[in-house]
Each structure stands twice: as C-alpha cells, then as structure tokens.
Design an enzyme around this catalytic site. Sequence first.
Site, PDB file in Angstrom:
ATOM      1  N   GLY A 340      -4.868  -9.100   0.825  1.00  0.00           N
ATOM      2  CA  GLY A 340      -3.895  -8.046   1.145  1.00  0.00           C
ATOM      3  C   GLY A 340      -4.393  -6.950   2.058  1.00  0.00           C
ATOM      4  O   GLY A 340      -3.612  -6.299   2.747  1.00  0.00           O
ATOM      5  N   GLU A 394      -9.351  -1.397  -0.023  1.00  0.00           N
ATOM      6  CA  GLU A 394      -8.275  -2.050  -0.776  1.00  0.00           C
ATOM      7  C   GLU A 394      -6.930  -1.771  -0.134  1.00  0.00           C
ATOM      8  O   GLU A 394      -6.716  -0.693   0.438  1.00  0.00           O
ATOM      9  CB  GLU A 394      -8.245  -1.520  -2.215  1.00  0.00           C
ATOM     10  CG  GLU A 394      -9.196  -2.238  -3.163  1.00  0.00           C
ATOM     11  CD  GLU A 394      -8.653  -3.573  -3.641  1.00  0.00           C
ATOM     12  OE1 GLU A 394      -7.688  -4.089  -3.037  1.00  0.00           O
ATOM     13  OE2 GLU A 394      -9.209  -4.105  -4.612  1.00  0.00           O
ATOM     14  N   ASP A 395      -6.023  -2.730  -0.263  1.00  0.00           N
ATOM     15  CA  ASP A 395      -4.655  -2.504   0.178  1.00  0.00           C
ATOM     16  C   ASP A 395      -3.926  -1.594  -0.812  1.00  0.00           C
ATOM     17  O   ASP A 395      -3.366  -0.580  -0.464  1.00  0.00           O
ATOM     18  CB  ASP A 395      -3.912  -3.842   0.326  1.00  0.00           C
ATOM     19  CG  ASP A 395      -4.118  -4.771  -0.868  1.00  0.00           C
ATOM     20  OD1 ASP A 395      -4.934  -4.459  -1.761  1.00  0.00           O
ATOM     21  OD2 ASP A 395      -3.465  -5.831  -0.920  1.00  0.00           O
ATOM     22  N   ASP A 398      -3.257  -1.047  -8.276  1.00  0.00           N
ATOM     23  CA  ASP A 398      -2.113  -1.053  -9.189  1.00  0.00           C
ATOM     24  C   ASP A 398      -2.666  -0.808 -10.601  1.00  0.00           C
ATOM     25  O   ASP A 398      -2.952   0.322 -10.958  1.00  0.00           O
ATOM     26  CB  ASP A 398      -1.450  -2.421  -9.023  1.00  0.00           C
ATOM     27  CG  ASP A 398      -0.174  -2.597  -9.805  1.00  0.00           C
ATOM     28  OD1 ASP A 398       0.228  -1.670 -10.499  1.00  0.00           O
ATOM     29  OD2 ASP A 398       0.439  -3.685  -9.724  1.00  0.00           O
TER      30      ASP A 398
HETATM   31  P1  IMP Z   1      -4.177  -4.439  -9.556  1.00  0.00           P
HETATM   32  O1  IMP Z   1      -5.116  -5.313 -10.068  1.00  0.00           O
HETATM   33  O2  IMP Z   1      -3.097  -4.472 -10.557  1.00  0.00           O
HETATM   34  O3  IMP Z   1      -4.744  -3.093  -9.269  1.00  0.00           O
HETATM   35  O4  IMP Z   1      -3.653  -5.061  -8.209  1.00  0.00           O
HETATM   36  C1  IMP Z   1      -4.306  -6.156  -7.701  1.00  0.00           C
HETATM   37  C2  IMP Z   1      -3.652  -6.735  -6.527  1.00  0.00           C
HETATM   38  O5  IMP Z   1      -2.290  -6.979  -6.782  1.00  0.00           O
HETATM   39  C3  IMP Z   1      -3.671  -5.872  -5.308  1.00  0.00           C
HETATM   40  O6  IMP Z   1      -4.876  -5.915  -4.637  1.00  0.00           O
HETATM   41  C4  IMP Z   1      -2.556  -6.512  -4.509  1.00  0.00           C
HETATM   42  O7  IMP Z   1      -3.042  -7.643  -3.850  1.00  0.00           O
HETATM   43  C5  IMP Z   1      -1.582  -6.932  -5.577  1.00  0.00           C
HETATM   44  N1  IMP Z   1      -0.474  -5.970  -5.670  1.00  0.00           N
HETATM   45  C6  IMP Z   1      -0.321  -4.956  -6.534  1.00  0.00           C
HETATM   46  N2  IMP Z   1       0.820  -4.294  -6.310  1.00  0.00           N
HETATM   47  C7  IMP Z   1       1.394  -4.889  -5.241  1.00  0.00           C
HETATM   48  C8  IMP Z   1       2.603  -4.649  -4.492  1.00  0.00           C
HETATM   49  O8  IMP Z   1       3.390  -3.729  -4.749  1.00  0.00           O
HETATM   50  N3  IMP Z   1       2.845  -5.496  -3.464  1.00  0.00           N
HETATM   51  C9  IMP Z   1       2.027  -6.529  -3.142  1.00  0.00           C
HETATM   52  N4  IMP Z   1       0.881  -6.784  -3.809  1.00  0.00           N
HETATM   53  C10 IMP Z   1       0.574  -5.971  -4.848  1.00  0.00           C
HETATM   54 MG    MG Z   2      -6.188  -6.815  -3.458  1.00  0.00          MG
END
Ligand code: IMP
Ligand code: MG
Length: 498
Positions: A340, A394-395, A398
């Site tokens: 991402g 990081e993109d 979340d």
């Molecule tokens: P996290 O682990 O929940 O912090 O998020 C991990 C990954 O989920 C991020 O690096 C993104 O690749 C993907 N992600 C989280 N939220 C979004 C979103 O709103 N759109 C697209 N990808 C997301």
């Molecule tokens: Mg990611």
Amino acid sequence: MGRQAVVFNRSLAEMAKVLNSPVTAGEKLLALVQSASRALGVRGCSLMLLDAKKRKLIHAATYGLSDRYVRGGLVDVDKSLPEIMEGKTALVVDAASDPRVQFAEMARQERIASIIAVPVSCGGNVVGSLRAYNRIRREFTEAEEEYLVTVSNLLASVLESSGAPVAEGAAASKGRAQGGRPVARSPIKRVSFAHPSEEEFARLLDFYQIEWVYEPRSFMLEWEGDKVTEMFTPDFYLPALDLYIEMTTLKPGLTSEKNRKVRRLRELYPDTKIKLLARRDYDRLVAKYGHGPLAGAKTEGVGRILFSADQIQTRVRQLAKEISRDYQGRRILLVGVLRGMLCFMADLMRFLEVPADVDFMALSYFGGDDGGEAVRITKDLDIRPNGRHVLLVEDIVDTGMPLSYVLAHLEADRPASLAVCTLLDKRVRRLTDVPLAYIGFEVPDEFLVGYGLDYREEYRNLPFIALVKQEVKKEEAASQPGASQPGGGQSGQKEDPR
Ligand code: IMP
Ligand code: MG
C-alpha cells in the site's frame, strides 16, 4: 471451636452459597476473594492468574486493594514469589525488604507489610495464586494457610468449570520457572468464549502476537451497603496496552446497556482504559482479512474524495522537509511494508534532501493461505537495519497490529534509530500502542482507496484518496449480517492484502 475457626466456617458457608447461585464466574471469583479477605481480617486479597504467555501474573479478582495498585501490579512470574509456581506457599513477613516482592515501593505506598500467597492449580497445573495482604508485619498461622488453600481450591473449581485460561501441559509453569523450554501455549482451546466472534478476535490477537487475557477482572459498579449489586467483567484485557476491550457483538440491543456500564466504570475507575468494540467495528476489522458478513461486499465505485492529488503532494513535501531537517547529516534507510505504501514512498523519497536507501518487506496476513497461526515475514529486508537510521514508511495505520510486529522485528536488529512515518492515521481504530513520528493526515473510520490503497486490489492507481461508495447505510450494515457494505475489506482471501 476457637473464634477464628467459627469465622472461617462462616466464610466457607457463604462461599458455598455463592458457588451454588446463578451468577457469572467472574462474580463468583470476586465474592470468594471478598469473603476470604474479611475472614482473614487482612487489608485485601487477590486472585492472580497467569497471562496467556505465562510470563506475567494479573490481578483477576481483587478485594480491598486500590485501583492503582491493581493496575500497576502486573508482576513477572519469575520475579514475584517464584515458589508459587512450584506449588508451594509463599510467606513474606516484611514486604519492604523481601527480594521476592517485585514492586516493594508500591507495596509500601499501599501499606502492605506482609503477604501470604498460595498456588491456585487446575488439573495439576499452577494457573495463578491467591494472595492475602496485611497492613501489619506478621506471620500467618497454619489454620490461616489451610483456610486459604481451601479457598484456592474453590477458586480453581470456578475457573475450571468456566473454562478460564488454564496452563497447558503438566510442565508448563514449572518448566519456565526452572528455566526449561517454554511450553507452547494454546489458550484458545481452553477458554470457553461466550461468542464465536470473541474467539475469532482472540485468534487475530494471537496472530499478531498481542498478549491478551479473557475476562480477567470484574469491576464493582454498584453497592448497597456491603453488598455488591452490579458488576462488570470486560471481555478482554491487553496487558501491553493496559487496555480492556468489551465486545458488543452478541446482541446489538445490549449495546446501550453496555455503554451505560462502561460510562459508570470510567466514572468509578478513571484510570482504567476500556474500549468498546461494536459489532460494526468488529465486522470491519475481520472483513479486512476476508472474514465475516462484510467480507464479500460489493462496491459501487469510488465515493467522496478526501484528499486530492494536489493536497497529497503538498503534504508529502511538508513531511519530506520535516524529515530532512530531523535527519540532517545522516543517511536514512526507508523501509516499506508491501504494497500500500508504494505511491507514498515513491513521492516522499524524491522530496527528501538527505541520502536514503530503500528496502521492502512483506507479511503473511490473518486468514491468508500462508497465514498459519501467527504472522510471518514472507519477504524480509535485503539491507540489514543494524546500526542504521530506519524510517518505516506506512500508507495507513489502522489497528496498528502488523506495524507493532514489524517494529519489534526491526528493533531486534538494533538500528541506530527507528521511527515511523505514515501518510494516514486512522487513530480511532488503534488497538496497539505504536509511536508515529510523522503523520500526513488523520482520517476517519472509513475505508479509503487510491494513492496505493486498494479495496480487493482495486483502485490502487487512483492519484487521489477517496472513500469507497457504500451500497447500504452503515447502520443497516451493522444490524444485517451479510449486508453489502465494503466495510474494511482490503482484499480477497486469496491475494496478499497489501
Ligand atoms: P492495520 O494493521 O490495521 O494497522 O492496517 C494494516 C494494513 O491494512 C494497512 O497497512 C493497509 O494496507 C490496510 N488498510 C487499513 N485501512 C485501510 C483502508 O482504509 N484502505 C485500504 N487499506 C487499508
Ligand atoms: Mg500496510
């Protein structure tokens, strides 16, 4: 019969009554601990249980101790009364000077002078200990010890019938205490969850190696004189974050009742952190990994644009400026977790005014083909971070779970410095404590696409960041299992989600 024997008898009779009443396991544990504390005439009592990794002891049911002490009292199994793990009684006559007391200063502030602790065992394994804390320095009598052992057995029977976390394998706790090989844990099999979503959530936490305890503690919410009339037992406790999580996935109608209890808890225990994970939040969370009612949702294309290409460029330039200033005279290693971040990384590196190397890594994901039980690095860095100034790009952050795993992995290689730069911060959804040094934009709890972010590998190449158009209103999606709402679906079950 002596006076003390009469008191102990009454207390045990009281306990028998509670055990045979229709209250929850958490309430039983609390009532037993309370009765024991009164019968012993001590300052307080606590049932401490081993956490899932069997490294820490957590206050699971306490009476008479301050909230501050209970929260601060997460002790290491091998540093606090280690003989407990060998199944022996531990007696501390002077807590201030005894090396087996891990937090002596806290004990002093709590006015704890002496402690007696007996092991709590289920099926022959030590799963925790029952501790009595006294204000004055003194020995405990044999009769008191015997009484405590009886209470410990009663507590164990509650634990056993409720399926609370129980040590796996006969040598589990002993092995660790004696420096033996840690025995693999498998708490999920032994915990009887109230709802399948709780079990799935526990698996998700396990996957990202986030320590958790199921229903670790009951909080007293209402009293009538001496009698507790209302209690609240949050579903999960995450020790690393000192955070309780209450899932409201069972019946949406109960959510308001839970909200009330959580409000009351926050009033009474202002230092206690608790987060409600509502059905909709939970569905979105697991949909991201291809599970749950929102997983197969269809989209109706791209909705409102949150950040235009120009806005993104302006912000990325600002970030690059800040970074260049902070890293002046140093060479950065930019690390990206595929996939991402690719647009962000490409733009950011071109605006940097300091030299930079670039490298990438990839992770397995929850529920993926190569996922297994725990997250794995499917592609590691080619450049070793050791001694370098690492900036993780990081993109979007979340929940933060994969990120905290990546950070721990990088940290292990002793970089000279380690910081995170994320374009988007979906802070409201955070479940782990990750320090973010540079943040492009804080974003709402919506699913976003474009500028590298995908929904099922769609929309990555859009030059702007937008919401995904939803087919149904959020409220409807929340109450209708199987409703078509993209929720958090970031990719199908088969592909790599990044
Ligand atoms: P996290 O682990 O929940 O912090 O998020 C991990 C990954 O989920 C991020 O690096 C993104 O690749 C993907 N992600 C989280 N939220 C979004 C979103 O709103 N759109 C697209 N990808 C997301
Ligand atoms: Mg990611």
